[in-house]
Design an enzyme around this catalytic site. Structure first.
Site, short mmCIF file in Angstrom:
data_model
loop_
_atom_site.label_atom_id
_atom_site.label_comp_id
_atom_site.label_asym_id
_atom_site.label_seq_id
_atom_site.Cartn_x
_atom_site.Cartn_y
_atom_site.Cartn_z
N ASP A 94 0.83 -1.20 0.00
CA ASP A 94 0.00 0.00 0.00
C ASP A 94 0.87 1.26 0.00
O ASP A 94 2.06 1.22 0.33
CB ASP A 94 -0.89 0.05 1.24
N HIS A 236 4.02 -2.22 3.05
CA HIS A 236 4.08 -0.88 2.46
C HIS A 236 5.45 -0.70 1.79
O HIS A 236 6.47 -1.11 2.35
CB HIS A 236 3.88 0.20 3.53
#
Length: 269
Positions: A94, A236
């Site tokens: 993400d 991430h």
């Protein structure tokens, strides 16, 4: 008893003993286990061995059972090796693309032949279009995260929809493909959003909490320990430690029999 009689009896006994000894030697050499007892080498009898027949533990350096192989050796010989059940997992990232860390992540994934899923923040695409193009070229799945990383459930429905539509269009402008999948920020989603936008929400099973740990070893250990077959892993691509951990996770889980796939491949049953 006369001397000549004694000599005669002695000779007869000696001959009988020699015959018995010769017979014993013939019986030993004629056993089913045709082995050279001096060299410990098997003699070719032209007989095809049967797996598992006559297996014994070797003693004193020589095996006279006729097997000459351990059970493992025979198993390997006949290709009877243990099969590792296939397991699948999807690695997702993400908040990208990140101008500093997404590139080394993409390069490392390419080297390993691994495809993952990226959920992009629309405002991060500006100036990083080449990274998005590389994602698409390398076969990664690209989905929408948001335009400005907001909790969509706390926004007006119309504003929340615009956040997703704007990010979606940015991705299509770069890749030529309209994303079908969305990872809502913070995992917050509701039925109204699902009705308002024609996208498939994707959540996760394993949270690496890499944004909090920021430690390669700890992130790796957590994900490897928690991942099971069919799990979606959340990471991430905005931290160096996350990129380093991702490669270690891939190597560790691959060694455990896992195959890495994109989210759409994992969700299609």
């Amino acid at each position: 008893m006369k001397f000549k009689q004694k000599v005669f009896i002695f000779i007869v006994i000696l001959i009988v003993d020699m015959i018995l000894a010769w017979g014993a030697v013939r019986m030993w050499k004629g056993r089913g286990e045709i082995f050279d007892t001096h060299e410990g080498k098997p003699v070719d009898t032209g007989r095809i061995p049967v797996p598992g027949e006559g297996m014994t533990t070797e003693v004193s350096g020589h095996d006279h059972s006729g097997a000459g192989r351990s059970e493992k050796a025979v198993s390997d010989l006949y290709g009877q090796q243990e099969d590792i059940a296939k397991k699948y997992t999807a690695l997702t990232f993400d908040d990208g693309p990140n101008p500093k860390y997404t590139k080394p992540l993409l390069d490392g994934l390419r080297e390993r032949g691994i495809r993952v899923t990226f959920f992009l923040v629309g405002e991060c695409i500006d100036g990083n279009e080449d990274l998005v193009k590389q994602m698409a070229k390398d076969g990664h799945l690209i989905g929408v995260h948001c335009m400005t990383h907001k909790d969509l459930t706390k926004e007006k429905l119309s504003d929340a929809a615009k956040e997703l539509w704007a990010a979606r269009e940015k991705i299509r402008a770069v890749t030529g493909t309209l994303p079908e999948y969305v990872r809502p920020p913070y995992g917050n989603w509701n039925a109204k959003l699902e009705e308002a936008v024609d996208m498939i929400p994707v959540f996760w099973d394993v949270d690496s909490i890499d944004w909090r740990l920021k430690n390669t070893e700890k992130v790796t250990a957590k994900v490897v320990k928690d991942t099971e077959d069919g799990d979606i892993i959340l990471m991430h691509d905005e931290f160096k430690t996350s990129v380093e951990a991702a490669f270690r996770i891939i190597d560790n889980l691959t060694a455990k029999g896992y195959t890495f796939v994109t989210v759409d491949e994992l969700m299609v049953d």
